[in-house]
Design a protein around this motif. Structure first.
Motif, mmCIF file in Angstrom:
data_model
loop_
_atom_site.group_PDB
_atom_site.id
_atom_site.type_symbol
_atom_site.label_atom_id
_atom_site.label_comp_id
_atom_site.label_asym_id
_atom_site.label_seq_id
_atom_site.Cartn_x
_atom_site.Cartn_y
_atom_site.Cartn_z
ATOM 1 N N ILE A 8 35.298 50.650 35.900
ATOM 2 C CA ILE A 8 34.276 49.717 36.382
ATOM 3 C C ILE A 8 34.166 49.817 37.900
ATOM 4 C CG2 ILE A 8 33.616 47.281 36.523
ATOM 5 C CD1 ILE A 8 35.165 46.880 33.864
ATOM 6 N N ILE A 9 32.945 49.989 38.368
ATOM 7 C CA ILE A 9 32.654 50.095 39.806
ATOM 8 C C ILE A 9 32.158 48.747 40.308
ATOM 9 C CG2 ILE A 9 31.198 51.228 41.552
ATOM 10 C CD1 ILE A 9 32.910 53.297 40.177
ATOM 11 N N VAL A 10 32.687 48.302 41.444
ATOM 12 C CA VAL A 10 32.197 47.078 42.080
ATOM 13 C C VAL A 10 31.932 47.357 43.557
ATOM 14 C CG1 VAL A 10 32.660 44.668 42.666
ATOM 15 C CG2 VAL A 10 33.546 45.595 40.555
ATOM 16 N N LEU A 22 33.018 40.610 41.779
ATOM 17 C CA LEU A 22 34.404 41.061 41.595
ATOM 18 C C LEU A 22 35.109 40.207 40.541
ATOM 19 C CD1 LEU A 22 36.750 42.936 42.497
ATOM 20 C CD2 LEU A 22 37.373 41.136 44.117
ATOM 21 N N GLN A 23 34.887 38.892 40.570
ATOM 22 C CA GLN A 23 35.516 38.009 39.574
ATOM 23 C C GLN A 23 35.089 38.408 38.155
ATOM 24 O OE1 GLN A 23 34.099 34.235 41.022
ATOM 25 N NE2 GLN A 23 35.873 33.918 42.357
ATOM 26 N N HIS A 24 33.819 38.698 37.974
ATOM 27 C CA HIS A 24 33.321 39.127 36.665
ATOM 28 C C HIS A 24 33.958 40.468 36.270
ATOM 29 C CE1 HIS A 24 30.045 36.246 35.694
ATOM 30 N NE2 HIS A 24 30.133 36.000 36.993
ATOM 31 N N ALA A 25 34.015 41.392 37.221
ATOM 32 C CA ALA A 25 34.580 42.714 36.944
ATOM 33 C C ALA A 25 36.054 42.614 36.552
ATOM 34 C CB ALA A 25 34.409 43.628 38.158
ATOM 35 N N ALA A 34 40.751 48.185 31.715
ATOM 36 C CA ALA A 34 39.973 49.151 32.494
ATOM 37 C C ALA A 34 40.516 49.251 33.919
ATOM 38 C CB ALA A 34 38.512 48.718 32.536
ATOM 39 N N GLN A 35 40.177 50.358 34.570
ATOM 40 C CA GLN A 35 40.503 50.476 35.987
ATOM 41 C C GLN A 35 39.297 50.009 36.793
ATOM 42 O OE1 GLN A 35 40.918 54.175 38.087
ATOM 43 N NE2 GLN A 35 39.516 55.264 36.732
ATOM 44 N N LEU A 36 39.597 49.478 37.964
ATOM 45 C CA LEU A 36 38.574 48.926 38.840
ATOM 46 C C LEU A 36 38.465 49.801 40.081
ATOM 47 C CD1 LEU A 36 36.722 46.454 39.314
ATOM 48 C CD2 LEU A 36 38.671 45.343 40.388
ATOM 49 N N ILE A 37 37.245 50.176 40.409
ATOM 50 C CA ILE A 37 37.017 50.947 41.626
ATOM 51 C C ILE A 37 36.111 50.117 42.528
ATOM 52 C CG2 ILE A 37 36.064 53.062 42.615
ATOM 53 C CD1 ILE A 37 36.891 54.379 39.907
ATOM 54 N N ILE A 38 36.677 49.686 43.660
ATOM 55 C CA ILE A 38 35.929 48.864 44.612
ATOM 56 C C ILE A 38 35.369 49.788 45.691
ATOM 57 C CG2 ILE A 38 36.034 46.923 46.207
ATOM 58 C CD1 ILE A 38 38.527 45.955 44.642
ATOM 59 N N ASP A 113 31.847 53.487 33.444
ATOM 60 C CA ASP A 113 31.241 52.940 32.232
ATOM 61 C C ASP A 113 30.365 51.734 32.558
ATOM 62 O OD1 ASP A 113 32.835 54.600 30.368
ATOM 63 O OD2 ASP A 113 34.490 53.442 31.217
ATOM 64 N N LEU A 114 30.598 51.124 33.728
ATOM 65 C CA LEU A 114 29.890 49.898 34.092
ATOM 66 C C LEU A 114 29.926 49.721 35.607
ATOM 67 C CD1 LEU A 114 28.603 47.153 33.097
ATOM 68 C CD2 LEU A 114 30.936 46.235 33.111
ATOM 69 N N ILE A 115 28.817 49.228 36.145
ATOM 70 C CA ILE A 115 28.762 48.822 37.550
ATOM 71 C C ILE A 115 28.514 47.316 37.549
ATOM 72 C CG2 ILE A 115 27.533 49.013 39.761
ATOM 73 C CD1 ILE A 115 26.658 51.862 38.817
ATOM 74 N N VAL A 116 29.347 46.566 38.268
ATOM 75 C CA VAL A 116 29.173 45.119 38.373
ATOM 76 C C VAL A 116 28.893 44.812 39.839
ATOM 77 C CG1 VAL A 116 30.210 42.847 38.014
ATOM 78 C CG2 VAL A 116 30.787 44.730 36.464
ATOM 79 N N MET A 117 27.744 44.203 40.118
ATOM 80 C CA MET A 117 27.403 43.957 41.515
ATOM 81 C C MET A 117 26.650 42.658 41.696
ATOM 82 S SD MET A 117 24.462 46.916 41.909
ATOM 83 C CE MET A 117 24.436 46.777 43.684
#
Length: 149
Positions: A8-10, A22-25, A34-38, A113-117
């Motif tokens: 997941i990209i934030v 970020l809270q949602h991600a 999942a791994q988080l990529i900020i 797989d997902l971008i959360v912004m």
């Protein structure tokens, strides 16, 4: 068919909207392991326009401006990643460029797989319903995008 989010990209710019994203991600990461990529993108164009009092000969951006942008960006990434629980794999990515295309390039590089912004960031168009970066990303992304208001 079960949809799984593994990467997941934030995008993070330090705004309240990006903090909510970020809270949602984080919540999605916890449920999906999942791994988080900020990602923080230093927007060179807006940086130059902020320095329009400074003569920039031939489009050359002073090394000092570039260093300041990188330092600021890395501070934002450090600050933001402090809020991520220790059981989530997190990676900070600093990019320089136009925010929309840069976020999509990072998403492609890490096979997101997902971008959360956030719906709006710190840009000059705060009054618009959806900011130009989130609008660009939702229009051009090859993976799902969750826009947080």
């Amino acid at each position: 068919m079960k949809v799984e989010y593994k990467t997941i990209i934030v995008p993070a710019d330090g705004s309240e909207n990006s903090k909510r994203a970020l809270q949602h991600a984080v919540s999605i990461c916890e449920r999906n392991e999942a791994q988080l990529i900020i990602v923080h993108v230093a927007n060179i164009v807006s940086a130059i326009s902020n320095f329009d009092q400074t003569p920039i000969s031939g489009g050359y951006v002073s090394e000092q401006i570039a260093e300041d942008m990188e330092e600021t960006g890395k501070k934002i990434l450090e600050e933001v990643s402090k809020d991520v629980p220790s059981d989530i794999a997190v990676k900070n990515v600093f990019e320089v460029g136009s925010p929309g295309p840069a976020v999509l390039a990072v998403a492609k590089k890490f096979n997101a797989d997902l971008i959360v912004m956030g719906s709006r960031g710190l840009g000059p168009l705060k009054g618009l319903f959806m900011g130009s970066v989130s609008s660009y990303v939702t229009s051009h992304s090859t993976c799902p995008v969750l826009v947080v208001k």
